[in-house]
Enzyme design. Structure first.
Site, mmCIF file in Angstrom:
data_model
loop_
_atom_site.group_PDB
_atom_site.id
_atom_site.type_symbol
_atom_site.label_atom_id
_atom_site.label_comp_id
_atom_site.label_asym_id
_atom_site.label_seq_id
_atom_site.Cartn_x
_atom_site.Cartn_y
_atom_site.Cartn_z
ATOM 1 N N GLY A 29 0.847 -1.200 0.000
ATOM 2 C CA GLY A 29 0.000 0.000 0.000
ATOM 3 C C GLY A 29 0.879 1.246 0.000
ATOM 4 C CB SER A 30 0.018 4.774 -0.725
ATOM 5 O OG SER A 30 -0.996 4.942 0.245
ATOM 6 C CG ASP A 85 0.804 -3.917 5.642
ATOM 7 O OD1 ASP A 85 0.317 -5.032 5.380
ATOM 8 O OD2 ASP A 85 0.748 -2.937 4.865
ATOM 9 N N GLY A 86 0.394 -0.884 6.433
ATOM 10 C CA GLY A 86 -0.648 0.117 6.619
ATOM 11 C C GLY A 86 -1.977 -0.512 6.997
ATOM 12 C CG ASP A 88 -7.841 -0.231 3.843
ATOM 13 O OD1 ASP A 88 -7.323 0.572 3.046
ATOM 14 O OD2 ASP A 88 -7.703 -1.462 3.750
ATOM 15 N N GLY A 99 -6.843 -4.503 3.287
ATOM 16 C CA GLY A 99 -7.200 -5.230 2.084
ATOM 17 C C GLY A 99 -7.799 -4.420 0.971
ATOM 18 N N GLY A 101 -6.229 -2.713 -0.846
ATOM 19 C CA GLY A 101 -5.266 -2.849 -1.945
ATOM 20 C C GLY A 101 -5.275 -4.262 -2.508
ATOM 21 C CD GLU A 107 -1.808 -6.262 3.203
ATOM 22 O OE1 GLU A 107 -3.002 -6.335 3.535
ATOM 23 O OE2 GLU A 107 -1.299 -5.235 2.724
ATOM 24 C CE LYS A 125 -5.619 5.247 5.135
ATOM 25 N NZ LYS A 125 -4.595 4.245 4.982
HETATM 26 O O1 DER Z 1 -4.584 -3.155 1.182
HETATM 27 C C1 DER Z 1 -3.985 -3.088 2.263
HETATM 28 O O2 DER Z 1 -4.113 -3.931 3.165
HETATM 29 C C2 DER Z 1 -3.186 -1.847 2.540
HETATM 30 O O3 DER Z 1 -2.216 -2.098 3.536
HETATM 31 C C3 DER Z 1 -4.166 -0.803 3.032
HETATM 32 O O4 DER Z 1 -4.783 -1.339 4.132
HETATM 33 C C4 DER Z 1 -3.516 0.528 3.362
HETATM 34 O O5 DER Z 1 -3.198 1.120 2.143
HETATM 35 P P1 DER Z 1 -2.707 2.641 2.083
HETATM 36 O O6 DER Z 1 -1.465 2.693 2.948
HETATM 37 O O7 DER Z 1 -2.412 2.842 0.634
HETATM 38 O O8 DER Z 1 -3.820 3.497 2.617
#
Ligand code: DER
Length: 234
Positions: A29-30, A85-86, A88, A99, A101, A107, A125
């Protein structure tokens, strides 16, 4: 500060937890992208050594390869020191929705194998309840009879006014995950009462591979906001 600048601030803060010699789960993810870039940069500068990365998607694998981060997989490294990890959505108990992404299965496998899972987010978020933001709750399903599975999911949450949509790619074709599956996005009109009950109920549906509720998995959440960084620990 832009949202991307906040994501970068959270990501760089998380990489401060990384020590030489660690096996790292590399998120997707970003936001996670900034963390992977930062790890690559520190390796190049010799400030980090002997790192092994376990990517959570083909996309992150390609990014890490281009940065020269040595990679491996869960078969070779069933225990991981830290995953970054990021997410949502993050609720007050550090439960996550992930998820959007499309990488939730790998993940969840990688983050489930970690001693520490450091989740990095910008303040947008943060939610009071998971699934309450009206945004998608992703569920990875097998392509075989996906409509059957989507209907089962929709009926499961009909009391929450759930709508289940097959996720399409930019060409209007069904989005296909790294694992060859489809994603059904659930849109709930109100938050779920009991997350664990909902999580177990989704997982029991035979056509479901995995879903985007990451309950009790994050050990630390780093939140970058206009007023600074907040670090929440389990
Ligand atoms: O798809 C994912 O699980 C990503 O980690 C998402 O949860 C966060 O994506 P972002 O950092 O682009 O907002």
């Amino acid at each position: 500060l832009t949202q991307d600048e906040l994501k970068k601030i959270a990501a760089f803060k998380a990489v401060e937890f990384v020590e030489s010699g660690m096996v790292l789960g590399l998120g997707t993810g970003s936001t996670a992208k900034h963390a992977v870039d930062r790890i690559g940069e520190l390796l190049l500068q010799g400030k980090l050594k002997n790192i092994i990365g376990i990517p959570t998607s083909k996309k992150t694998q390609e990014q890490a390869l281009s940065l020269g981060i040595p990679l491996s997989d869960l078969d070779s490294h069933p225990t991981i020191d830290i995953a970054i990890d990021g997410a949502d959505e993050v609720d007050p108990h550090l439960n996550l929705v992930k998820g959007r992404g499309g990488s939730l299965l790998r993940e969840k496998m990688v983050e489930g194998a970690c001693k520490k899972f450091v989740c990095i987010v910008d303040e947008s978020k943060l939610v009071k309840y998971l699934g309450g933001s009206g945004l998608a709750m992703p569920v990875e399903v097998v392509p075989f009879c996906w409509k059957f599975t989507a209907n089962k999911l929709q009926n499961l949450f009909q009391h929450s006014g759930c709508v289940a949509n097959l996720r399409n790619d930019c060409k209007g074709e069904p989005f296909v995950t790294d694992n060859g599956n489809y994603i059904v996005d659930l849109y709930l009109k109100k938050d779920m009462e009991d997350l664990q009950v909902a999580s177990d109920a989704i997982s029991r549906i035979a056509g479901v591979v995995e879903h985007g509720m990451f309950l009790d998995m994050a050990t630390t959440v780093i939140i970058a906001g206009e007023l600074g960084i907040t670090i929440k620990n389990k």
